[in-house]
Design a protein around this motif. Sequence first.
Motif, PDB file in Angstrom:
ATOM      1  N   GLN A 180      -7.122   2.420   4.193  1.00 32.45           N
ATOM      2  CA  GLN A 180      -6.504   2.679   5.498  1.00 32.45           C
ATOM      3  C   GLN A 180      -7.322   2.077   6.532  1.00 32.45           C
ATOM      4  O   GLN A 180      -6.666   1.366   7.564  1.00 32.45           O
ATOM      5  N   HIS A 181      -8.606   2.235   6.464  1.00 28.09           N
ATOM      6  CA  HIS A 181      -9.612   1.667   7.765  1.00 28.09           C
ATOM      7  C   HIS A 181      -9.417   0.126   7.669  1.00 28.09           C
ATOM      8  O   HIS A 181      -9.494  -0.494   8.774  1.00 28.09           O
TER       9      HIS A 181
ATOM     10  N   GLN B 256      -1.754   8.963  -6.754  1.00 22.20           N
ATOM     11  CA  GLN B 256      -1.669   8.788  -5.196  1.00 22.20           C
ATOM     12  C   GLN B 256      -1.243   7.430  -4.921  1.00 22.20           C
ATOM     13  O   GLN B 256      -1.363   6.370  -5.605  1.00 22.20           O
ATOM     14  N   LEU B 257      -0.420   7.253  -3.890  1.00 23.09           N
ATOM     15  CA  LEU B 257       0.083   5.900  -3.174  1.00 23.09           C
ATOM     16  C   LEU B 257      -1.391   5.447  -2.632  1.00 23.09           C
ATOM     17  O   LEU B 257      -1.906   6.048  -2.131  1.00 23.09           O
TER      18      LEU B 257
ATOM     19  N   GLY C  87      -2.324   3.483  -0.433  1.00 23.44           N
ATOM     20  CA  GLY C  87      -2.167   3.645   0.978  1.00 23.44           C
ATOM     21  C   GLY C  87      -2.731   4.872   1.500  1.00 23.44           C
ATOM     22  O   GLY C  87      -3.143   5.096   2.779  1.00 23.44           O
ATOM     23  N   ALA C  88      -2.780   5.992   0.947  1.00 27.22           N
ATOM     24  CA  ALA C  88      -3.520   7.064   1.250  1.00 27.22           C
ATOM     25  C   ALA C  88      -5.072   7.167   1.091  1.00 27.22           C
ATOM     26  O   ALA C  88      -5.728   8.068   1.682  1.00 27.22           O
ATOM     27  N   PHE C  89      -5.490   6.256   0.468  1.00 25.01           N
ATOM     28  CA  PHE C  89      -7.084   6.171   0.435  1.00 25.01           C
ATOM     29  C   PHE C  89      -7.712   5.548   1.700  1.00 25.01           C
ATOM     30  O   PHE C  89      -7.272   4.551   2.160  1.00 25.01           O
ATOM     31  N   GLN C  90      -8.518   6.439   2.293  1.00 31.45           N
ATOM     32  CA  GLN C  90      -9.145   6.110   3.625  1.00 31.45           C
ATOM     33  C   GLN C  90      -9.770   4.719   3.426  1.00 31.45           C
ATOM     34  O   GLN C  90      -9.833   4.016   4.475  1.00 31.45           O
TER      35      GLN C  90
ATOM     36  N   LEU D 149       0.777  -1.185   0.022  1.00 31.27           N
ATOM     37  CA  LEU D 149      -0.083   0.020   0.026  1.00 31.27           C
ATOM     38  C   LEU D 149       0.790   1.216   0.050  1.00 31.27           C
ATOM     39  O   LEU D 149       0.357   2.342  -0.399  1.00 31.27           O
TER      40      LEU D 149
END
Lengths: 364, 393
Positions: free
Chosen positions: A266-267, A257-258, A260-263, A249
């Motif tokens: 992330q969650h 975007q990386l 891993g920046a998507f929420q 990620l």
Amino acid sequence: MIALNEEQIMLRDSAYDWAQECSPVNAFRKLRDSQTGLGYDPEAWHHIAEMGWPGIVVPESQGGLEFGHRSLGLVLEALARTLTASPLLSCAAVANAIVLGDNQSMSEEWLPKLALGEAIGALACDETARHNPERVSCEIKDGYLSGKKLFVHEGNAADVLIVTAKLNGNIELFAIPTTTKGIKRTPLDMSDSRDTAHIEFDSVAIDPTWQLKGGKLLLTTVLNRARIYAAAEMQGLARQAFETTVEYLKVRSQYGQLIGAFQALQHRAAKMFTELELTQSCVDAALDAIDEGDENISEMASVAQMMACETTNLVTNEMIQMHGGVGMTDEHDAGFYLKRARVLEAWLGNAAFHRERFAVLNAF
Amino acid sequence: MEELSSRTEQAPVAEDLRLAIREWLSENFPPALAVPAARETETELVKQWRTAMGEKGWCMPTWPKQYGGGGFSKEEVRILNQELERIGAYNPVGTRETVFGETLKHYGTEEQKSYHLPKMVRGEFSWCQGFSEPGAGSDLAGLQMKAEETPEGYLLNGQKIWTSGATESNWCFCLVRTDTTRKHDGISFILVDMNTPGFEVRPIRLIDGSSPFCELFLTDVLVPKENILGEVNKGWEVAKFQLQVERTTVATSKKGHGSIPGPGIKDLACEHVGTDDAGRLVDADLRSRIASHLVKEKAFNLTFKRAAAGPAVASVLKNAGSDIRQTRAELSIEVLGHQGLGWSGDAFTEDELAINKSFLFGKSASIAAGSFEIQYNILSKRILGLPEMKSKV
């Protein structure tokens, strides 16, 4: 919850380092691709034996290290991270059966060899595709065993089998050498590429000295321990699957975007982390419970297995999903984790099995 | 293990202290207060106990004596707590003060500390928190309460919300905006005397009928300049410190995690749903969900025992705890059917009403003190190190 002592920390770290350096996932990939039909890595097993790990739960008097179940769990977790193909878990489970089965001649015969990794053991306790150890139709009549055990892990490599069979209407356990006449082993090509066999017993002459003491109670204790070991193995596997996924990620870019920046991702990663931490507590506590002779060991085994099965299932699914297309390819390791996870989940009772068992143990 | 070794080698000094504490407690603790229910209302006896403990410095035993603390070491605190527990006594100062006291100690000027800390310890000043606003919840740094600098001090205007204990407090620490051109760097942390003209407190009625929180309305409230805690426009740093202390305290005090009134969910289900001849719950689906819930509760308790304090643990426990509590409440009202959905009246037992109210109030567990989603943000960013979104040009 007991803190690790200095020796245990050293053991954990050296097992981790050894697995990462000498037994990476690539070693497992080579084994799978080798077409030798071997479901374990003899070279890795040789190293593991040299380090004494097969003797961790064997008494010192029989040549073992007698270093406790928590210690074994640390090694199993570390080796599972890289999917090390070794029969360590099965050998330890068999050693438990023989130690607890209170049988002097079997102890002398097998424990020193098991401790040195010179003999491989396997549990042959299931007769159905779904784990159901109380269903036993293998039977000993007039000193001869007949019947069939299914999906025996490490069954092809095993030198000694712990077999459940009915004797005079009761479930009893026997330590049976695989060289005995009348035993037929059929290797199975499972998706995890590990050692699994169907084992048929056709009028096998049973030496009465092979019988272990304890019957059904012994079976429960042996399985509880094996289940807790399996939970430790699943936890190590899931931990690595998670860490590999989180690293991905951080490097994969889409839409500038990386990912891993998507929420949304992330969650889901945070949820996996939470589940892994909760499961870790259960696995550690269950291993401690064996070492302490806790009476609630059956419940602890089911708690640890239910949590480990669910978490491993979640994390290996997410590993594929979050890697996207590349996770679907054979070239990537994600599939190995998924396939091994499902076999481990099915082995000694999946999450549903242990939920049911937990309810029965708690009288509801 | 640590406890065992310290017990065997008890120094004579420690024994002297134990005896001194024991003697003082026997003279000063009102035995009537050994019953927890007797502490709930602010009686003369409660006040008397707080004053006595406060003067002794034992409400904040680890704090330095000059600030009204006890100047105790960790070992001495352990002895104090053992002696309190032995006779059913308790520390009369609440979590709000314990938490804010740490912040005040860390960021306060010498004048602020010597003025406020002893009063806090003696219960003379009790504190509430003015952080959230109607437009600034999870995004706390979006707060708008204006603090305008005048020659007499700061003039505060605006509204705060979700303040617990405001009706019992006389001081409030607030986050205010001292610079409207910057977001995080325009916030200051200020200490407000709630008796100042223009400070109004209104309780908020919640979905369960209770009113544990208030709204604060501030209209031209004048606050002396020396009441800024930390530096002007650096209040966000102070707030983060305060929130971290709060999360850790909540997570490690176990309070607020999963306590539900009445019998356990298993017994409740067996009683109301029924069992078969083998003693199994007749509803197999419910049975499986209850088993799953109880296993997770065990996992939570084991994690609570295993974990050392820290931000990762605080967020893991916060989310797991609120999840377990809410699941238990949902299962409870499901099991009770209509009987679990009463609001008041003789048709329902006290337990049944309490279960419903607890279900309703329990919805706050995943909202208050950093919502479920905020905890996941903390875990993914601070612990897992996942990246921030790049702003699109």
